[in-house]
Write an enzyme that holds these catalytic residues in place. Sequence first.
Site, PDB file in Angstrom:
ATOM      1  N   GLY A  19       9.662  51.310  13.879  1.00 29.04           N
ATOM      2  CA  GLY A  19      10.258  52.291  14.781  1.00 29.04           C
ATOM      3  C   GLY A  19       9.281  52.990  15.696  1.00 29.04           C
ATOM      4  N   ASN A  21       8.830  52.438  18.916  1.00 31.42           N
ATOM      5  CA  ASN A  21       9.524  52.776  20.158  1.00 31.42           C
ATOM      6  C   ASN A  21      10.525  53.910  19.929  1.00 31.42           C
ATOM      7  OD1 ASN A  21       8.773  51.232  22.595  1.00 31.42           O
ATOM      8  ND2 ASN A  21       9.081  49.477  21.235  1.00 31.42           N
ATOM      9  N   ARG A  72      28.042  37.207  10.362  1.00 33.64           N
ATOM     10  CA  ARG A  72      27.508  38.002  11.469  1.00 33.64           C
ATOM     11  C   ARG A  72      28.616  38.849  12.091  1.00 33.64           C
ATOM     12  NH1 ARG A  72      22.774  37.241  13.825  1.00 33.64           N
ATOM     13  NH2 ARG A  72      22.557  35.170  12.915  1.00 33.64           N
ATOM     14  N   MET A  97      16.227  43.564  14.976  1.00 31.93           N
ATOM     15  CA  MET A  97      16.008  42.121  14.856  1.00 31.93           C
ATOM     16  C   MET A  97      17.276  41.406  14.410  1.00 31.93           C
ATOM     17  SD  MET A  97      12.964  42.129  15.907  1.00 31.93           S
ATOM     18  CE  MET A  97      12.435  40.437  15.625  1.00 31.93           C
ATOM     19  N   HIS A 116      11.758  44.087  25.201  1.00 30.03           N
ATOM     20  CA  HIS A 116      11.295  42.785  24.720  1.00 30.03           C
ATOM     21  C   HIS A 116       9.843  42.587  25.128  1.00 30.03           C
ATOM     22  CE1 HIS A 116      11.621  38.650  23.367  1.00 30.03           C
ATOM     23  NE2 HIS A 116      11.027  38.278  24.478  1.00 30.03           N
ATOM     24  N   THR A 148      23.037  41.579  27.493  1.00 24.02           N
ATOM     25  CA  THR A 148      24.215  40.751  27.765  1.00 24.02           C
ATOM     26  C   THR A 148      24.322  39.711  26.652  1.00 24.02           C
ATOM     27  OG1 THR A 148      22.987  39.169  29.125  1.00 24.02           O
ATOM     28  CG2 THR A 148      23.973  41.072  30.256  1.00 24.02           C
ATOM     29  N   LEU A 151      20.691  35.848  24.922  1.00 28.35           N
ATOM     30  CA  LEU A 151      19.589  36.435  24.179  1.00 28.35           C
ATOM     31  C   LEU A 151      18.423  36.758  25.106  1.00 28.35           C
ATOM     32  CD1 LEU A 151      18.256  37.193  21.444  1.00 28.35           C
ATOM     33  CD2 LEU A 151      17.429  34.821  21.338  1.00 28.35           C
ATOM     34  N   GLU A 181       4.989  49.709  26.186  1.00 31.74           N
ATOM     35  CA  GLU A 181       6.365  49.862  25.711  1.00 31.74           C
ATOM     36  C   GLU A 181       6.724  51.338  25.572  1.00 31.74           C
ATOM     37  OE1 GLU A 181       7.088  47.749  22.077  1.00 31.74           O
ATOM     38  OE2 GLU A 181       6.055  45.948  22.755  1.00 31.74           O
TER      39      GLU A 181
END
Length: 223
Positions: A19, A21, A72, A97, A116, A148, A151, A181
Amino acid sequence: MTDRQSSPRRIVVLISGNGSNLQALIDAQARNTFPGNIVAVISNRPGAFGLERAQKVGIDAITLDHKEYDSRESFDQALQAGIDAYRPDLVVLAGFMRILTPEFVRHYQGKMLNIHPSLLPKYQGLHTHKRALEAGDTKHGVTVHFVTEELDGGPNIVQAEVPVLHGDTPETLATRVQLQEHLIYPEAVRWYCEERLTMENNSALLDGQKLPSSGIVISNAES
């Protein structure tokens, strides 16, 4: 403006691990960098250190273990319900992730951001620093983009470039990229919270102007 429009934007952050970010966003919020409040942090992994970061500053910290779900789709349905309970204006993926289902992504279309560690569209997926070094790239970096169904493929908002230095390893390169970042993610969140950043027709717009495919590029020649 309505009361909802004038009130701070409600932000839910999704994490899977350390964590860092998330911490950058928490720090930015403490400095009043953006007109938003992180109202919840959700992790798909029990014991993720990012949950401790949230708890330390009084943010709701929730574990939703994906291993407890048989598909999922069922996990994403539970995750969506957990997020929506907080009525968020923005969902921020900060090292989350998981590959998200199309239905989940569509539900948050235009109000979900990801970061990313590559200069997208280069190196979608994992092991980006190693791949950049193996390719002999002279520059590498990080991208903030809208999420979106593709990936790591949504419209770019902002990129920060760093040079690849002689003798770099994936670890040293990752360290320098991560510094960037922590600078550009709070900035993108600020633009969104100020209602300056939108997504229309699969493009990112800032102040009503369509951004280039790379997004705003910040070059850090000395990093």
